[in-house]
Design a protein around this motif. Structure first.
Motif, PDB file in Angstrom:
ATOM      1  N   ILE A  28     -67.029 -12.123   6.132  1.00  0.00           N
ATOM      2  CA  ILE A  28     -67.861 -11.044   6.636  1.00  0.00           C
ATOM      3  C   ILE A  28     -69.003 -11.653   7.433  1.00  0.00           C
ATOM      4  O   ILE A  28     -69.768 -12.469   6.924  1.00  0.00           O
ATOM      5  CB  ILE A  28     -68.438 -10.186   5.498  1.00  0.00           C
ATOM      6  CG1 ILE A  28     -67.315  -9.467   4.736  1.00  0.00           C
ATOM      7  CG2 ILE A  28     -69.431  -9.155   6.056  1.00  0.00           C
ATOM      8  CD1 ILE A  28     -67.809  -8.627   3.577  1.00  0.00           C
ATOM      9  N   THR A  29     -69.071 -11.276   8.704  1.00  0.00           N
ATOM     10  CA  THR A  29     -70.146 -11.735   9.581  1.00  0.00           C
ATOM     11  C   THR A  29     -71.034 -10.550   9.926  1.00  0.00           C
ATOM     12  O   THR A  29     -70.541  -9.490  10.314  1.00  0.00           O
ATOM     13  CB  THR A  29     -69.576 -12.330  10.877  1.00  0.00           C
ATOM     14  OG1 THR A  29     -68.823 -13.510  10.573  1.00  0.00           O
ATOM     15  CG2 THR A  29     -70.699 -12.695  11.850  1.00  0.00           C
ATOM     16  N   THR A  30     -72.338 -10.725   9.769  1.00  0.00           N
ATOM     17  CA  THR A  30     -73.278  -9.677  10.176  1.00  0.00           C
ATOM     18  C   THR A  30     -74.128 -10.198  11.328  1.00  0.00           C
ATOM     19  O   THR A  30     -74.512 -11.367  11.357  1.00  0.00           O
ATOM     20  CB  THR A  30     -74.182  -9.217   9.018  1.00  0.00           C
ATOM     21  OG1 THR A  30     -74.913 -10.335   8.496  1.00  0.00           O
ATOM     22  CG2 THR A  30     -73.362  -8.589   7.904  1.00  0.00           C
ATOM     23  N   ILE A  31     -74.395  -9.313  12.276  1.00  0.00           N
ATOM     24  CA  ILE A  31     -75.188  -9.657  13.449  1.00  0.00           C
ATOM     25  C   ILE A  31     -76.497  -8.885  13.377  1.00  0.00           C
ATOM     26  O   ILE A  31     -76.500  -7.658  13.204  1.00  0.00           O
ATOM     27  CB  ILE A  31     -74.443  -9.309  14.744  1.00  0.00           C
ATOM     28  CG1 ILE A  31     -73.089 -10.032  14.773  1.00  0.00           C
ATOM     29  CG2 ILE A  31     -75.272  -9.688  15.966  1.00  0.00           C
ATOM     30  CD1 ILE A  31     -72.209  -9.639  15.952  1.00  0.00           C
ATOM     31  N   ILE A  32     -77.610  -9.597  13.473  1.00  0.00           N
ATOM     32  CA  ILE A  32     -78.927  -8.972  13.404  1.00  0.00           C
ATOM     33  C   ILE A  32     -79.711  -9.273  14.674  1.00  0.00           C
ATOM     34  O   ILE A  32     -79.420 -10.226  15.389  1.00  0.00           O
ATOM     35  CB  ILE A  32     -79.726  -9.430  12.161  1.00  0.00           C
ATOM     36  CG1 ILE A  32     -79.989 -10.937  12.236  1.00  0.00           C
ATOM     37  CG2 ILE A  32     -78.991  -9.066  10.882  1.00  0.00           C
ATOM     38  CD1 ILE A  32     -80.952 -11.442  11.159  1.00  0.00           C
ATOM     39  N   ASN A  44     -62.431  -7.074   2.597  1.00  0.00           N
ATOM     40  CA  ASN A  44     -62.508  -8.500   2.905  1.00  0.00           C
ATOM     41  C   ASN A  44     -61.967  -9.351   1.757  1.00  0.00           C
ATOM     42  O   ASN A  44     -61.176 -10.276   1.960  1.00  0.00           O
ATOM     43  CB  ASN A  44     -63.948  -8.889   3.215  1.00  0.00           C
ATOM     44  CG  ASN A  44     -64.149 -10.383   3.268  1.00  0.00           C
ATOM     45  OD1 ASN A  44     -64.719 -10.968   2.347  1.00  0.00           O
ATOM     46  ND2 ASN A  44     -63.663 -11.027   4.309  1.00  0.00           N
ATOM     47  N   ILE A  45     -62.370  -9.013   0.551  1.00  0.00           N
ATOM     48  CA  ILE A  45     -61.979  -9.818  -0.616  1.00  0.00           C
ATOM     49  C   ILE A  45     -60.512  -9.621  -0.969  1.00  0.00           C
ATOM     50  O   ILE A  45     -59.768 -10.596  -1.164  1.00  0.00           O
ATOM     51  CB  ILE A  45     -62.875  -9.474  -1.822  1.00  0.00           C
ATOM     52  CG1 ILE A  45     -64.313  -9.911  -1.563  1.00  0.00           C
ATOM     53  CG2 ILE A  45     -62.345 -10.146  -3.095  1.00  0.00           C
ATOM     54  CD1 ILE A  45     -65.294  -9.428  -2.612  1.00  0.00           C
ATOM     55  N   GLU A  46     -60.084  -8.373  -1.045  1.00  0.00           N
ATOM     56  CA  GLU A  46     -58.731  -8.083  -1.531  1.00  0.00           C
ATOM     57  C   GLU A  46     -57.664  -8.207  -0.457  1.00  0.00           C
ATOM     58  O   GLU A  46     -56.508  -8.519  -0.769  1.00  0.00           O
ATOM     59  CB  GLU A  46     -58.696  -6.675  -2.132  1.00  0.00           C
ATOM     60  CG  GLU A  46     -59.584  -6.519  -3.366  1.00  0.00           C
ATOM     61  CD  GLU A  46     -59.486  -5.147  -3.993  1.00  0.00           C
ATOM     62  OE1 GLU A  46     -58.730  -4.292  -3.462  1.00  0.00           O
ATOM     63  OE2 GLU A  46     -60.161  -4.912  -5.018  1.00  0.00           O
ATOM     64  N   GLN A  47     -58.025  -7.954   0.807  1.00  0.00           N
ATOM     65  CA  GLN A  47     -57.018  -7.986   1.869  1.00  0.00           C
ATOM     66  C   GLN A  47     -57.299  -9.041   2.923  1.00  0.00           C
ATOM     67  O   GLN A  47     -56.589  -9.147   3.916  1.00  0.00           O
ATOM     68  CB  GLN A  47     -56.925  -6.604   2.520  1.00  0.00           C
ATOM     69  CG  GLN A  47     -56.518  -5.518   1.531  1.00  0.00           C
ATOM     70  CD  GLN A  47     -56.484  -4.156   2.166  1.00  0.00           C
ATOM     71  OE1 GLN A  47     -56.400  -4.022   3.385  1.00  0.00           O
ATOM     72  NE2 GLN A  47     -56.546  -3.126   1.356  1.00  0.00           N
TER      73      GLN A  47
END
Length: 280
Positions: free
Chosen positions: A31-35, A186-189
């Motif tokens: 998971i990438t977050t852009i701020i 993200n975690i499960e798939q």
């Protein structure tokens, strides 16, 4: 592993350059977050990576290929995007909305196949929207509607999902509901999730990797410990932030901050924490 990255990316509208010589890598299955502040190029970057807007120069590479040279339907089988303000779904049921995610796989008259129906039902189930399948999208709450849009993106069966401010206009409970759903995917798939978030503490809480933008350029990219720092937030938002620890995740979080203003940024003015994103 990196499947998706940009090289020397320049993006602009007319003569105005928004993103400048950007080189960014998107970690796979993370998971990438852009701020960044308003106008920093966050949404523009997402649109360029997903080929919604053209770049003036530079390259976006996915699986070793320039996306500009990729077939549209093939690209749509690899990447899905949920824009900040999705197009109106007025008059559609949730099931009909989700079925649009199958467009990249349809041939001929575009009729839904048995496989299409199975995927649509799966996407509804995963997002907890099965009970809304025959309900009008217009009749749903904000959180329910957002889950419906995410179900449509899932029905596209892509390994990479982009979301531009998916929590906008949602209350605290629905924000958390949507973000926890994305984390679960993200975690499960092992879906790669890339999203723009305004709430810094949410961005840090749910991210494996963060990208901080200012004026179309990267100030810092890395894990939360590297990006959620006093110095980085000072450069990106012109704030004097006090960084603490989230008691649930032990990730860095912005406890409070002052706004820096003036040419030398020595003047400070207290700003309520809620305006930058309180702890959820």
């Amino acid at each position: 592993m990196v499947r998706l990255y940009t090289k020397g990316l320049h993006i602009g509208y007319g003569e105005r350059l928004i993103v400048k010589n950007l080189n960014v890598e998107i970690p796979d299955r993370k998971i990438t977050t852009i701020i960044g502040a308003n106008g920093s190029g966050k949404s523009t970057l997402l649109k360029a990576i997903t080929r919604i807007v053209p770049q003036q120069s530079g390259t976006v590479v996915l699986d070793g290929k320039d996306i500009l040279k990729e077939n549209t339907k093939i690209l749509a089988q690899k990447m899905a995007i949920l824009p900040q303000t999705p197009e109106s779904a007025s008059g559609l049921t949730v099931g009909e909305l989700v079925s649009y995610g199958r467009f990249p796989y349809q041939k001929g008259l575009g009729r839904l196949t048995k496989k299409d129906i199975e995927v649509i039902d799966w996407a509804l189930e995963v997002t907890g929207t099965s009970d809304f399948k025959y309900r009008s999208v217009d009749s749903l709450s904000g959180g329910q509607r957002q889950r419906g849009w995410i179900a449509m993106a899932l029905a596209q069966e892509t390994e990479i999902i982009f979301l531009d401010e998916p929590t906008t206009y949602l209350d605290m409970a629905h924000q958390l509901e949507v973000l926890e759903l994305l984390q679960k995917l993200n975690i499960e798939q092992e879906r790669t999730i890339v999203m723009v978030l305004h709430d810094l503490n949410q961005a840090a809480r749910f991210a494996d990797y963060m990208i901080a933008l200012k004026d179309g350029q990267i100030v810092k990219a890395g894990d939360c410990e590297e990006v959620m720092t006093h110095d980085v937030l000072r450069k990106v938002f012109q704030i004097d932030a006090h960084i603490g620890r989230d008691p649930r995740t032990n990730k860095p979080m912005c406890i409070t901050y002052n706004l820096l203003k003036g040419d030398n940024q020595n003047e400070k003015m207290a700003i309520p924490l809620s305006s930058i994103g309180a702890y959820r």
